[in-house]
Design a protein around this motif. Structure first.
Motif, PDB file in Angstrom:
ATOM      1  N   PRO A  10       0.840  -1.202   0.000  1.00 61.90           N
ATOM      2  CA  PRO A  10       0.000   0.000   0.000  1.00 61.90           C
ATOM      3  C   PRO A  10       0.876   1.254   0.000  1.00 61.90           C
ATOM      4  O   PRO A  10       1.894   1.284   0.693  1.00 61.90           O
ATOM      5  N   CYS A  11       0.492   2.248  -0.776  1.00 63.98           N
ATOM      6  CA  CYS A  11       1.310   3.464  -0.867  1.00 63.98           C
ATOM      7  C   CYS A  11       0.437   4.701  -0.790  1.00 63.98           C
ATOM      8  O   CYS A  11      -0.498   4.840  -1.573  1.00 63.98           O
ATOM      9  N   TYR A  12       0.746   5.576   0.139  1.00 62.97           N
ATOM     10  CA  TYR A  12       0.022   6.837   0.233  1.00 62.97           C
ATOM     11  C   TYR A  12       1.052   7.958   0.376  1.00 62.97           C
ATOM     12  O   TYR A  12       1.772   8.002   1.370  1.00 62.97           O
ATOM     13  N   GLU A  14       3.982   8.515  -1.086  1.00 62.61           N
ATOM     14  CA  GLU A  14       5.277   7.900  -0.797  1.00 62.61           C
ATOM     15  C   GLU A  14       6.297   8.170  -1.892  1.00 62.61           C
ATOM     16  O   GLU A  14       7.159   7.346  -2.168  1.00 62.61           O
ATOM     17  N   ASP A  49      -3.107   4.569  -2.689  1.00 60.97           N
ATOM     18  CA  ASP A  49      -4.284   4.878  -1.870  1.00 60.97           C
ATOM     19  C   ASP A  49      -4.643   6.359  -2.010  1.00 60.97           C
ATOM     20  O   ASP A  49      -4.596   7.110  -1.033  1.00 60.97           O
ATOM     21  N   HIS A  80      -5.056   2.927   5.145  1.00 60.90           N
ATOM     22  CA  HIS A  80      -4.137   1.802   5.012  1.00 60.90           C
ATOM     23  C   HIS A  80      -4.841   0.440   4.941  1.00 60.90           C
ATOM     24  O   HIS A  80      -4.589  -0.354   4.041  1.00 60.90           O
ATOM     25  N   ALA A  83      -6.611  -0.107   1.767  1.00 64.87           N
ATOM     26  CA  ALA A  83      -5.665  -0.234   0.652  1.00 64.87           C
ATOM     27  C   ALA A  83      -5.101  -1.655   0.613  1.00 64.87           C
ATOM     28  O   ALA A  83      -5.018  -2.286  -0.453  1.00 64.87           O
ATOM     29  N   ASP A 102       4.476  -2.791   4.201  1.00 64.25           N
ATOM     30  CA  ASP A 102       4.462  -1.337   3.997  1.00 64.25           C
ATOM     31  C   ASP A 102       5.558  -0.962   3.008  1.00 64.25           C
ATOM     32  O   ASP A 102       6.554  -1.670   2.873  1.00 64.25           O
ATOM     33  N   LYS A 140       6.779   6.424  20.107  1.00 64.45           N
ATOM     34  CA  LYS A 140       6.130   5.481  19.179  1.00 64.45           C
ATOM     35  C   LYS A 140       6.076   4.085  19.814  1.00 64.45           C
ATOM     36  O   LYS A 140       5.081   3.370  19.747  1.00 64.45           O
ATOM     37  N   LYS A 211       7.653  10.403   5.718  1.00 66.69           N
ATOM     38  CA  LYS A 211       7.287  10.400   7.137  1.00 66.69           C
ATOM     39  C   LYS A 211       6.032   9.559   7.417  1.00 66.69           C
ATOM     40  O   LYS A 211       5.269   9.259   6.500  1.00 66.69           O
ATOM     41  N   TYR A 214       0.908   7.677  10.627  1.00 67.14           N
ATOM     42  CA  TYR A 214       0.164   7.252  11.808  1.00 67.14           C
ATOM     43  C   TYR A 214       0.531   8.090  13.025  1.00 67.14           C
ATOM     44  O   TYR A 214       1.225   7.627  13.911  1.00 67.14           O
ATOM     45  N   ARG A 218      -4.399   8.956  14.702  1.00 60.71           N
ATOM     46  CA  ARG A 218      -4.813   7.822  13.861  1.00 60.71           C
ATOM     47  C   ARG A 218      -4.609   6.502  14.578  1.00 60.71           C
ATOM     48  O   ARG A 218      -5.327   5.539  14.347  1.00 60.71           O
TER      49      ARG A 218
END
Ligand code: UDP
Ligand code: MG
Length: 323
Positions: A10-12, A14, A49, A80, A83, A102, A140, A211, A214, A218
């Motif tokens: 999946p790519c958003y 990127e 996506d 995500h 996607a 990812d 994180k 970057k 999330y 989210r």
């Protein structure tokens, strides 16, 4: 017959990282093919996506450069989980096995060797589990670990430290296609399908470029989705809590009556205010949690499509356009 593997990416937005990681996926595919583990029909399938940058152009250029690259585009950004689902559903009839990963290079591509070995040994699902999170920031790491613990406490069983890096056979995907929920939380749903599964651990690296998408907001939304789509425990907790509060208030009423009858009652404005505020707050939170579930039911009853594919790199241009 060697299995056909599809790597679903999946790519958003990127554009920075895709040119770096795409060749790595292809290299891995070629290596696995040269080792005789997978068929040459295997592919890397990118799912755009609804990116607002040059991601789709990059995917189209990759597809034109090598037939092992394929791409599909969603008609808009759907997140995500959707996607990944779009990629899995697109791949399920074209391959024997999929690996979703990812596109930022954080998940160790070399773990795919072990995943494919486990598949060849008869496993239908292989979960990639992060062995350590040293590369993540403290924040994180802390929020992610709290996320898994909170999910488990709330009755949503997920594989600890497993995100969406996993191998799924097309056999499992065909069964999974019958899970029709709109509120998608793949890592909680895949275990519900069953079949023989195992885990492969790997070290999570830092993002190679670009970057994270999330932020805390989210992550919280994902946690709420995970809990409310997998468990009704919060509703049971509300009932339990309501019963406890009712019992305590009953004792309070008895106590008030007794002190009043004994003529010892004192002005209790502060304590009354505290109790009213507290119970009011509890009621609002409870209503909010119930509202979350009602909202989910509302969305599920609409049965809207979970993804809409607008373009595929292997389909020709629309007729009558640009000609
Ligand atoms: N992603 C997506 N749609 C979105 C957000 C993210 O397809 O709306 C993709 C993103 O391109 C990446 C993967 O989901 O391949 C994981 O996102 P990210 O690396 O930002 O999350 P993190 O690893 O920081 O949790
Ligand atoms: Mg990432």
């Amino acid at each position: 017959m060697k299995p056909i593997l599809y790597i679903i990416v999946p790519c958003y937005n990127e554009q920075e990282v895709l040119p770096v990681t795409a060749p790595l996926f292809l290299e891995k595919l070629e290596l696995l093919r040269d080792l005789g583990k997978i068929s040459d029909e295997s592919r890397v399938l990118f799912v755009n996506d609804g990116s607002r940058d040059a991601t789709w152009d990059i995917i189209c250029a990759l597809a034109a450069s090598d037939p092992h690259y394929l791409g599909i585009a969603q008609s808009r950004n759907r997140g995500h989980q959707n996607a990944v689902l779009a990629g899995l559903m697109e791949a399920k009839d074209r391959c024997d096995v999929t690996i979703s990963i990812d596109c930022d290079g954080q998940d160790d591509i070399d773990a795919m060797d072990q995943m494919v070995d486990a598949y060849l040994d008869g496993c239908e699902v292989v979960y990639g589990v992060r062995a350590d999170r040293r590369s993540d920031s403290f924040f994180k790491r802390f929020t992610a670990q709290s996320f898994y613990k909170f999910l488990a406490a709330m009755g949503a069983e997920v594989v600890y430290n497993h995100a969406d890096y996993r191998l799924i056979s097309s056999r499992v995907l065909k069964e999974f296609a019958n899970f029709r929920e709109v509120n998608l939380f793949l890592r909680g749903l895949v275990p519900l399908v069953g079949f023989k599964s195992t885990t492969v651990s790997y070290t999570r690296a830092e993002r190679l470029a670009g970057k994270s998408h999330y932020p805390l907001r989210r992550m919280i939304a994902l946690a709420v989705d995970g809990i409310t789509s997998l468990s009704v425990k919060p509703l049971q907790l509300i009932t339990g809590f309501g019963l406890t509060v009712a019992l305590v208030s009953f004792l309070g009423v008895l106590w008030a009556l007794i002190t009043a009858l004994c003529g010892k009652s004192v002005p209790g404005w502060a304590s009354m205010t505290c109790i009213v505020c507290f119970v009011g707050g509890v009621q609002l939170i409870s209503l909010g949690i119930i509202g979350e579930y009602v909202g989910k039911i509302y969305l599920e009853t609409k049965q809207r499509p979970r993804y809409i594919i607008s373009e595929r790199t292997w389909e020709s241009e629309k007729p009558g356009r640009n000609s």
